[in-house]
Structure formats: C-alpha cells, structure tokens
Write a protein that holds these residues in place. Structure first.
Motif, PDB file in Angstrom:
ATOM      1  N   SER A  49      -1.976   2.501  10.590  1.00 33.68           N
ATOM      2  CA  SER A  49      -2.883   1.370  10.807  1.00 33.68           C
ATOM      3  C   SER A  49      -2.191   0.175  11.470  1.00 33.68           C
ATOM      4  O   SER A  49      -2.812  -0.861  11.685  1.00 33.68           O
ATOM      5  N   PRO A 203      -3.715  -2.995   5.750  1.00 30.01           N
ATOM      6  CA  PRO A 203      -2.717  -2.107   6.359  1.00 30.01           C
ATOM      7  C   PRO A 203      -1.330  -2.227   5.724  1.00 30.01           C
ATOM      8  O   PRO A 203      -0.618  -1.234   5.577  1.00 30.01           O
ATOM      9  N   ALA A 278      -3.505  -5.561  13.078  1.00 26.95           N
ATOM     10  CA  ALA A 278      -4.224  -4.307  13.310  1.00 26.95           C
ATOM     11  C   ALA A 278      -5.497  -4.528  14.131  1.00 26.95           C
ATOM     12  O   ALA A 278      -5.832  -3.715  15.004  1.00 26.95           O
TER      13      ALA A 278
END
Ligand code: PBG
Length: 326
Positions: A49, A203, A278
């Motif tokens: 991620s 993440p 992300a």
C-alpha cells in the motif's frame, strides 16, 4: 493602491521574479525519511500500500543511509518489526532488539546521519496497543515506565533523538528524567504532541504490523474534531521538556500546524503520514494527477502552514526533485 495602478501580476511575470518573492522554501535538510527495519538478511520487501517504500533488514541500512545523505536528507526515523511480540512489548527495549541493532549499524556505517527513533509499544505488543493493558484498557501510568526504558535503550544504542508517539499522559517528563539520570541530557525529545486518532495511518499499520487486535486508539489519540485541545497537549509537552512539537497527520491538520506555529517558539514538525502518501501514489499511478507536482505542492503547503520539519515517505523523491531543479 488598487487596479489599474496596482497589478499583482507584475511580480509573476518571470520565474526569476517569482522566485525572488517566494515566501516559503523547501529544502532536503528539513525532511526526515522513515525506515522500517525487519529481521532477516538481504531483505527488501516493498509495502504493497506504499509503493516505493520498503521494509529493510539491518544489512540493507548502510546503503539506504548513504542514499539519503547523498540527496541531502540527513535524518531518518526508525520503526521496527520485532521477531516476537508479547503483552508488554519487551522487545521494544531489548538490548539486542531490532531497533537497537539498527541504530548501532547506522551510527557505525553512516555516523553523519541523524538517527531518530519512534518510541512506542504498538509494534511490540501482541495486542497492538501503544501501552500495556489492565483488562481491555491501556494502563497509562504503568506504560510510562516502559516508555522511559525504551527511550533510554535507544539512547544507549546511539540514537540522536527520540520521538514518543504513544500519546500517554506524562510520557515526555518521564522520558526526559530517564535520559537525564543516565547522562543523556543532550538527547532531544521530538514529541508527537498532537497526534490524532486518524484513518490516514492505515498503510503504516500494514507496514509495521501494529493494528490494534481489538478496539481502536481513540482512548489515547486525539479526536480529529478538536483544536483547542491541541494547544493544551502542546503546552503540557513544552512544560514537560519537549524540544520539538509534532503534529500528525499533516495535510488535514494544516490549521493545527499553523496554530502551533503562532503559539509556540519551539521547532514544529509535521508527519505527512502513510495514507497521505498512498493517496498521492495511487492517483498518480492511475494517471489522474501529476504525482511529482502534487508531492511538491503538498510538502510546500505543510511548510507554509508553519512546519519546520516534515517527516515524509517522499523525502528522497522530493530531495531528488530539488537537486534536479538546481
Ligand atoms: C506508532 C506510530 C504510528 C504511526 C507512527 N508511529 C501508528 C499509529 O499510531 O497507529 C503512523 C505513521 C504513518 O501512518 O505513516 N504509534
């Protein structure tokens, strides 16, 4: 003076003029690069991620450090994935723990690098909370002693700075006292003073394997709705001896960064967190935004809000862009 005598566009005509009146600068030396350290040898695992961010085994750290220094990124912050977890996170202060070994490796191989450590329990407890438990609640006061032990073990391994991120009440004073009693009075504390209970850490929790196994962190991290409380948290940390105040996450909390900048004279840090990274990476990968320009504009906005220091997974990419511009 108003239009047509005054024309703001006059000073936007050329890049030379624009750069002459530019109010905010970004420089690589203000960026801190987070590193995830994992057990094993020759390991370099990309975090799914967080494209471009890797978990590294200790033998990979020297090369990474040199890469950072070459780009002018002089500081890193370390997060560890221990071999074993338990109820009280003892791996976090083990003399031969993953972080303690990583610090020694980095200070040996890249002595010029500033090594900051995250002081917390969540990566080391089997329940994934940032402190030890009584029943299902995090025991604030019992956790303080463990946090002080962790910070001290980092200083003993050679850390240049410690950064408590647990959000227990009273931890800065406890850590300061432990450091001072052991002749580490020159090791600064960068306090995660204002840390919100945020969905933007998603993440990271995959990367560092530290999601809480039950419940959430809202009984210790701050409510995203609160701004006055941020000032109170920061004031307490200043009184307890913090050297740098951090706000986390960054972009959804630019107002908080700006308020802290106005109210306090200590250096202000902002953590541009995993979810923020992300989102930019994902949109850029889809061709929906220009990833590099959005990165630069985002980091600039954090500086403009008042942060002196930015902790970001983009540190190396941003530094590279700054070098290329020269
Ligand atoms: C440890 C810690 C977290 C982050 C930094 N230190 C996770 C959490 O509080 O859940 C998040 C960093 C990021 O998302 O990039 N307590």
């Amino acid at each position: 003076m108003v239009f047509p005598e005054y024309r703001p566009r006059r000073l936007r005509r050329t890049e030379a003029l624009r750069s002459m009146i530019r109010e905010t600068q970004l420089s690589a030396s203000q960026l801190v690069y987070p590193l995830f350290v994992m057990p094993g040898k020759n390991k370099r695992e990309e975090i799914s991620s967080m494209p471009g961010v890797f978990r590294l085994s200790i033998d990979q750290l020297a090369a990474e450090a040199k890469d950072c220094l070459k780009l002018g990124v002089n500081s890193v912050i370390l997060f560890g994935l221990p071999e074993k977890k338990d109820g009280v996170g003892s791996g976090a202060h083990a003399k031969d723990g993953i972080i303690q070994r990583a610090i020694r490796e980095l200070k040996n191989k890249a002595p010029k690098l500033t090594v900051i450590t995250d002081v917390c329990l969540c990566e080391y407890t089997d329940h994934g909370h940032c402190g030890c438990l009584i029943g299902n609640a995090v025991d604030n006061d019992a956790t303080l002693e463990i946090l002080a032990k962790i910070a001290l073990s980092h200083a003993q391994a050679g850390a240049d700075m410690v950064a408590p991120s647990d959000m227990m009440d009273g931890r800065v004073a406890e850590i300061r006292a432990a450091l001072d009693e052991n002749n580490f009075d020159m090791v600064p504390i960068m306090s995660y003073a204002v840390k919100y209970a945020s969905a933007f850490y998603g993440p990271f929790r995959d990367a560092a394997d530290c999601a809480p196994q039950f419940g959430d962190r809202r009984s210790y991290q701050m409510d995203p709705a609160n701004s006055r409380e941020a000032m109170r948290e920061a004031t307490l940390d200043v009184d307890e001896g913090a050297d740098i105040l951090m706000v986390k996450p960054a972009v959804s909390y630019l107002d908080i960064i700006s308020k802290l900048r106005d109210e306090f004279d200590l250096p202000i840090a902002a953590y541009h967190v995993s979810g923020e990274y992300a989102m930019i990476k994902a949109a850029a990968a889809n061709g929906w935004i220009d990833g590099d320009r959005v990165m630069a504009e985002t980091l600039l906005s954090i500086r403009r809000a008042g942060a002196d220091i930015i902790i970001t997974y983009f540190a190396k990419d941003m530094a590279r862009m700054l070098q290329d511009r020269k």
